[in-house]
Scaffold this motif. Structure first.
Motif, mmCIF file in Angstrom:
data_model
loop_
_atom_site.group_PDB
_atom_site.id
_atom_site.type_symbol
_atom_site.label_atom_id
_atom_site.label_comp_id
_atom_site.label_asym_id
_atom_site.label_seq_id
_atom_site.Cartn_x
_atom_site.Cartn_y
_atom_site.Cartn_z
ATOM 1 N N VAL A 66 0.826 -1.219 0.000
ATOM 2 C CA VAL A 66 0.000 0.000 0.000
ATOM 3 C C VAL A 66 0.853 1.259 0.000
ATOM 4 C CG1 VAL A 66 -1.866 -1.221 1.196
ATOM 5 C CG2 VAL A 66 -0.201 0.102 2.532
ATOM 6 N N ASN A 67 2.162 1.135 0.243
ATOM 7 C CA ASN A 67 3.038 2.306 0.211
ATOM 8 C C ASN A 67 3.264 2.823 -1.206
ATOM 9 O OD1 ASN A 67 3.343 1.960 2.971
ATOM 10 N ND2 ASN A 67 5.232 0.774 2.783
ATOM 11 N N LEU A 68 2.954 2.018 -2.200
ATOM 12 C CA LEU A 68 3.079 2.433 -3.604
ATOM 13 C C LEU A 68 1.713 2.879 -4.111
ATOM 14 C CD1 LEU A 68 5.342 -0.545 -4.657
ATOM 15 C CD2 LEU A 68 6.049 1.850 -4.620
ATOM 16 N N ASP A 69 1.642 4.096 -4.649
ATOM 17 C CA ASP A 69 0.351 4.645 -5.058
ATOM 18 C C ASP A 69 0.114 4.592 -6.562
ATOM 19 O OD1 ASP A 69 2.142 6.538 -5.904
ATOM 20 O OD2 ASP A 69 1.405 8.156 -4.615
ATOM 21 N N THR A 70 1.048 3.969 -7.302
ATOM 22 C CA THR A 70 0.867 3.828 -8.737
ATOM 23 C C THR A 70 1.461 2.493 -9.179
ATOM 24 O OG1 THR A 70 1.249 4.895 -10.883
ATOM 25 C CG2 THR A 70 3.062 4.935 -9.307
ATOM 26 N N THR A 71 1.048 1.997 -10.317
ATOM 27 C CA THR A 71 1.567 0.727 -10.820
ATOM 28 C C THR A 71 3.086 0.811 -10.969
ATOM 29 O OG1 THR A 71 -0.476 0.197 -11.986
ATOM 30 C CG2 THR A 71 1.528 -0.897 -12.735
ATOM 31 N N THR A 72 3.776 -0.185 -10.382
ATOM 32 C CA THR A 72 5.237 -0.166 -10.320
ATOM 33 C C THR A 72 5.776 -1.528 -10.713
ATOM 34 O OG1 THR A 72 5.147 1.434 -8.492
ATOM 35 C CG2 THR A 72 7.230 0.260 -8.835
ATOM 36 N N ILE A 73 6.775 -1.529 -11.583
ATOM 37 C CA ILE A 73 7.454 -2.773 -11.939
ATOM 38 C C ILE A 73 8.927 -2.648 -11.559
ATOM 39 C CG2 ILE A 73 5.877 -3.392 -13.804
ATOM 40 C CD1 ILE A 73 7.948 -2.348 -15.790
ATOM 41 N N GLY A 123 -11.200 3.327 -7.729
ATOM 42 C CA GLY A 123 -12.651 3.275 -7.702
ATOM 43 C C GLY A 123 -13.164 2.531 -6.482
ATOM 44 N N ALA A 124 -14.061 1.584 -6.700
ATOM 45 C CA ALA A 124 -14.659 0.833 -5.607
ATOM 46 C C ALA A 124 -13.635 -0.020 -4.869
ATOM 47 C CB ALA A 124 -15.790 -0.054 -6.137
ATOM 48 N N PHE A 125 -12.466 -0.292 -5.502
ATOM 49 C CA PHE A 125 -11.433 -1.137 -4.886
ATOM 50 C C PHE A 125 -10.185 -0.333 -4.525
ATOM 51 C CE2 PHE A 125 -13.955 -3.835 -7.695
ATOM 52 C CZ PHE A 125 -14.322 -4.847 -6.821
ATOM 53 N N GLU A 126 -10.336 0.950 -4.250
ATOM 54 C CA GLU A 126 -9.181 1.816 -4.048
ATOM 55 C C GLU A 126 -8.338 1.452 -2.819
ATOM 56 O OE1 GLU A 126 -10.359 5.818 -3.530
ATOM 57 O OE2 GLU A 126 -11.661 5.437 -1.802
ATOM 58 N N LYS A 127 -8.903 0.714 -1.887
ATOM 59 C CA LYS A 127 -8.131 0.292 -0.715
ATOM 60 C C LYS A 127 -7.383 -1.022 -0.946
ATOM 61 C CE LYS A 127 -11.010 2.624 2.719
ATOM 62 N NZ LYS A 127 -9.942 3.561 3.112
ATOM 63 N N ALA A 169 -3.061 -6.700 -0.725
ATOM 64 C CA ALA A 169 -3.018 -5.903 0.504
ATOM 65 C C ALA A 169 -4.260 -5.042 0.595
ATOM 66 C CB ALA A 169 -1.769 -5.016 0.525
ATOM 67 N N VAL A 170 -4.734 -4.845 1.812
ATOM 68 C CA VAL A 170 -5.900 -4.008 2.073
ATOM 69 C C VAL A 170 -5.503 -2.928 3.070
ATOM 70 C CG1 VAL A 170 -8.259 -3.908 2.943
ATOM 71 C CG2 VAL A 170 -7.498 -5.900 1.631
ATOM 72 N N LYS A 171 -5.798 -1.692 2.724
ATOM 73 C CA LYS A 171 -5.516 -0.564 3.601
ATOM 74 C C LYS A 171 -6.712 -0.372 4.527
ATOM 75 C CE LYS A 171 -3.363 4.004 3.269
ATOM 76 N NZ LYS A 171 -2.911 5.059 2.338
ATOM 77 N N ILE A 172 -6.606 -0.881 5.750
ATOM 78 C CA ILE A 172 -7.717 -0.817 6.698
ATOM 79 C C ILE A 172 -7.967 0.621 7.122
ATOM 80 C CG2 ILE A 172 -8.612 -1.683 8.882
ATOM 81 C CD1 ILE A 172 -8.207 -3.846 6.763
ATOM 82 N N THR A 173 -6.898 1.317 7.502
ATOM 83 C CA THR A 173 -6.945 2.744 7.804
ATOM 84 C C THR A 173 -5.726 3.382 7.151
ATOM 85 O OG1 THR A 173 -5.615 2.676 9.839
ATOM 86 C CG2 THR A 173 -7.978 2.182 10.047
ATOM 87 N N ASP A 174 -5.587 4.696 7.300
ATOM 88 C CA ASP A 174 -4.420 5.368 6.741
ATOM 89 C C ASP A 174 -3.127 4.910 7.406
ATOM 90 O OD1 ASP A 174 -5.935 6.766 4.968
ATOM 91 O OD2 ASP A 174 -6.069 8.583 6.200
#
Length: 457
Positions: A66-73, A123-127, A169-174
């Protein structure tokens, strides 16, 4: 006619498949390889479960994706170069001094690759964040001169594992996230060693006359006169899992934990004996089938690991990391060697202990373009003086690392790292399945050179 009881204990499986367990990598103790991230390597692997800008967390701690906010290879390659030297000797099963040299340098420079991708959803799966990685967590290669003094214990040892890890991974909270992964692992092994058929024939009362002539030096058979080769090749696939969490109690502090499960393998393959012509004739005449080629295998369990990482940012430029990792080598107490029909050939003892690795690292951002890092680690060995073998001369070690990141632009970064590993000199005092005894000491070290590239879309 049959060879003596102690000599019939020799099988390629006992020497080969068991060698998979006693064989280790230069990058870590036992046969573990941690080199799936050059960034981690540059910190002596500190902070592996709290990586802030590193797609390798797919298998190190999926919760940190979750520390990466964009698609990364990401693509990593680490060259592991083990250097070792043996000093010692021994006696054959018949009591004669072992012939041969010190084996040369058994370590070849071996590249260990890894490829990772992390995809944050929207979208609906942003976490939710998904990831995948190909890596090689266990194995390496050593090869001695074919006529060295320890040839009855080991010549070639090559073990390869390839893992495909699929994580979410699921971001439960920030400040808190959890992650889990599925691990599909393929293991392959090719191992060889010499066989002292001459000692066995001379030790057996029924075949001993073949070794006796008026001039003993002209005997057709004798200790170290009739060496053959035992070779085993086997492979298997297994399934495991990984769980983890990441907690950021403050903006400066990150704590990560991950657990990687054991993975069970039933290595299956072929046993091949290469015998001198006169030995083959004796076995054929006496109906000896112990050394016939055929299928066989053994169970192998790669160990579970538990990793705790802590990262603290003192300011926007300087960070320190700490890792503690336990590897559960206690699963390798012994290996039961069996023929394909299920008959037990031998039970090889290892009695390995669980180990701890402690690492401390730091990073400093000189600018937006360059980051310098370094670290030191202590890595315990699971082996002991009673059961250590020359498949790899493993012992406790220290790691000293430096690394650098160049951010070429907002999308592309390049990492480089160097690690020097010093290894406590291990003693070897072992009996081979040819009943020869090898006694001596190894001195060695390893050098790791890593290069990686990461791209953010």
């Amino acid at each position: 006619m049959q060879p003596s009881h102690r000599y019939t204990r020799l099988t390629a499986i006992a020497l080969g498949i068991a060698g998979v367990i006693s064989f280790g990598s230069a990058g870590a103790t036992g046969f573990q390889i941690r080199e799936n991230s050059v960034k981690n390597q540059g910190r002596a692997f500190a902070g592996s479960a709290t990586g802030q800008d590193d797609a390798s967390v797919v298998s190190n701690n999926p919760a940190a994706m979750v520390n990466l906010d964009t698609t990364t290879i990401r693509t990593d390659v680490t060259l592991i170069d083990l250097t070792a030297k043996f000093k010692g000797g021994g006696r054959s099963g018949a009591g004669t001094p072992l012939t041969g040299g010190n084996g040369g340098d058994p370590g070849d420079a071996t590249p260990v690759p890894a490829m990772s991708i992390v995809v944050p959803l929207h979208g609906a799966f942003e976490k939710l964040t998904l990831g995948a990685q190909l890596s090689a967590p266990f194995g390496l290669k050593t090869e001695y001169d074919s006529t060295w003094v320890g040839r009855y214990n080991a010549i070639e040892s090559e073990v390869k594992t390839i893992d495909l890890t699929l994580s979410a991974a699921v971001k439960i909270t920030d400040r808190f996230s959890v992650g889990a992964g599925f691990v599909y692992e393929r293991a392959e092994a090719t191992l060889t060693n010499a066989v002292d058929f001459g000692s066995g024939i001379c030790a057996n009362p029924q075949t001993r006359p073949l070794c006796l002539t008026p001039n003993p030096t002209a005997a057709a058979f004798g200790p170290q006169k009739n060496d053959g080769l035992a070779k085993v090749k086997g492979d298997d696939t297994g399934i495991g899992w990984i769980l983890g969490f990441q907690w950021k109690p403050t903006d400066a502090l990150s704590i990560g934990y991950s657990h990687r499960s054991e993975i069970d393998h039933d290595l299956a393959g072929n046993i091949t004996f290469t015998k001198p012509g006169n030995v083959a004739a004796v076995f054929a005449a006496g109906g000896v089938t112990t050394y016939n080629n055929g299928p066989g295998g053994a169970a192998l369990t790669t160990p579970s690991t538990d990793t705790v990482s802590v990262t603290y940012a003192f300011n926007d430029q300087f960070r320190m990391m700490f890792d503690a990792q336990q590897t559960d080598w206690h699963s390798l107490q012994s290996v039961d060697i069996k023929r394909a029909n299920g008959n037990l050939i031998t039970s090889e003892k290892f009695e390995w202990d669980d180990t701890m690795m402690y690492a401390l690292g730091a990073e400093y951002d000189f600018s937006d373009s360059f980051t310098l890092r370094g670290g030191v680690a202590k890595d315990e060995s699971p082996t002991n003086d009673t059961h250590r073998t020359p498949r790899l001369p493993d012992n406790d070690r220290m790691l000293y690392s430096v690394g650098l990141t160049w951010n070429a632009n907002e999308h592309l970064s390049v990492d480089a790292a160097y690690t020097r590993i010093t290894i406590d000199s291990p003693d070897v005092d072992v009996v081979s399945s040819s009943s020869s005894t090898l006694v001596g000491k190894f001195k060695g070290h390893a050098d790791l050179f890593g290069i990686a590239a990461q791209y953010k879309f």
